[in-house]
Design a protein around this motif. Structure first.
Motif, mmCIF file in Angstrom:
data_model
loop_
_atom_site.group_PDB
_atom_site.id
_atom_site.type_symbol
_atom_site.label_atom_id
_atom_site.label_comp_id
_atom_site.label_asym_id
_atom_site.label_seq_id
_atom_site.Cartn_x
_atom_site.Cartn_y
_atom_site.Cartn_z
ATOM 1 N N PHE A 181 53.260 22.639 8.391
ATOM 2 C CA PHE A 181 52.211 22.422 9.380
ATOM 3 C C PHE A 181 52.121 20.948 9.748
ATOM 4 O O PHE A 181 52.431 20.073 8.934
ATOM 5 N N TYR A 195 49.012 18.441 11.456
ATOM 6 C CA TYR A 195 47.640 18.284 11.916
ATOM 7 C C TYR A 195 47.460 16.865 12.448
ATOM 8 O O TYR A 195 48.148 15.937 12.009
ATOM 9 N N LEU A 231 40.316 17.489 11.059
ATOM 10 C CA LEU A 231 41.718 17.667 11.407
ATOM 11 C C LEU A 231 41.870 18.774 12.447
ATOM 12 O O LEU A 231 41.216 19.808 12.364
ATOM 13 N N PHE A 280 44.632 21.385 14.177
ATOM 14 C CA PHE A 280 45.923 22.020 13.984
ATOM 15 C C PHE A 280 46.814 21.790 15.201
ATOM 16 O O PHE A 280 46.375 21.986 16.342
ATOM 17 N N PHE A 340 49.046 14.303 9.886
ATOM 18 C CA PHE A 340 49.288 14.841 8.558
ATOM 19 C C PHE A 340 50.286 15.991 8.616
ATOM 20 O O PHE A 340 50.152 16.898 9.434
#
Lengths: 113, 113
Positions: free
Chosen positions: B34, B36, B44, B46, B90
């Protein structure tokens, strides 16, 4: 659509005082719920997660506790705050254990003085 | 145990130029990956995920990421950066069937006009 709320947005508390942060999710049932802390160094630390009412898993032993009194409510608490508890607290949800991504709330900035 | 490394604390790029934010991971089995993004004092958001299938994943705001199993990498890319892309990014990994994510430490992206 689903939304996630956190309050308060900011909080300044003295050392030794209690803490209660609340997170609620709307628009979904039986979500997985998560509490993260983000310290000044930017990294996210998973504190607790819950897969159902009354079910809490703790990832890191600490001064904090979590509770899930209702399906879409997740509470982070402390009886006595420490200076090291300061940080940005984020709540997140996912639909179930098989749901892939997590969605985050707006966060609570906690400063312990 | 699962882990994520983001080797760059900060990436600087000029507006209009392509950008890459690097991520490598370590996990047993096939990973879920993932990205973010976090804007200052916000939760955060997505961006995108890789579960299976096509190694090139497209996400929100024109971002994409390439999964490379042999290099255990999942780098985030965008063909043309915008000043508004400046934020903290992230990378995260999850090893099924577990429900918790492991996050990298974050990479600050600064796009100059």
């Amino acid at each position: 659509s689903q939304t996630i709320h956190q309050w308060p947005a900011t909080l300044v508390q003295p050392v030794g005082s209690p803490l209660s942060l609340e997170c609620t999710v709307e628009g979904t049932s039986n979500p997985n719920l998560y509490w993260y802390r983000q310290a000044a160094g930017r990294g996210l630390q998973l504190l607790f997660y819950s897969v159902g009412i009354g079910q809490i898993s703790s990832e890191v032993p600490q001064n904090l506790s979590a509770s899930r009194p209702q399906d879409r409510q997740f509470i982070l608490s402390s009886k006595k705050l420490l200076l090291s508890d300061s940080g940005f607290y984020l709540c997140a949800w996912s639909v179930s254990r098989t749901m892939i991504e997590q969605y985050f709330g707006p966060g609570t900035r906690l400063t312990v003085t | 145990a699962q882990s994520v490394a983001q080797p760059e604390d900060q990436v600087n790029v000029a507006e209009g130029n392509p950008l890459t934010v690097k991520c490598t991971y370590s996990v047993s089995g096939n990973p879920y990956l993932f990205w973010y993004v976090q804007y200052p004092n916000r939760g955060l958001q997505f961006l995108l995920k890789y579960i299976t299938g096509d190694n090139l994943v497209k996400g929100s705001y024109g971002f994409e990421a390439e999964f490379n199993k042999s290099q255990t990498s999942f780098h985030l890319k965008k063909p043309s950066a915008l000043v508004s892309d400046s934020a903290l990014y992230f990378c995260a990994v999850r090893a099924p069937p577990y429900s918790t994510l492991t996050f990298g430490k974050g990479t600050m992206l600064l796009v100059s006009p």
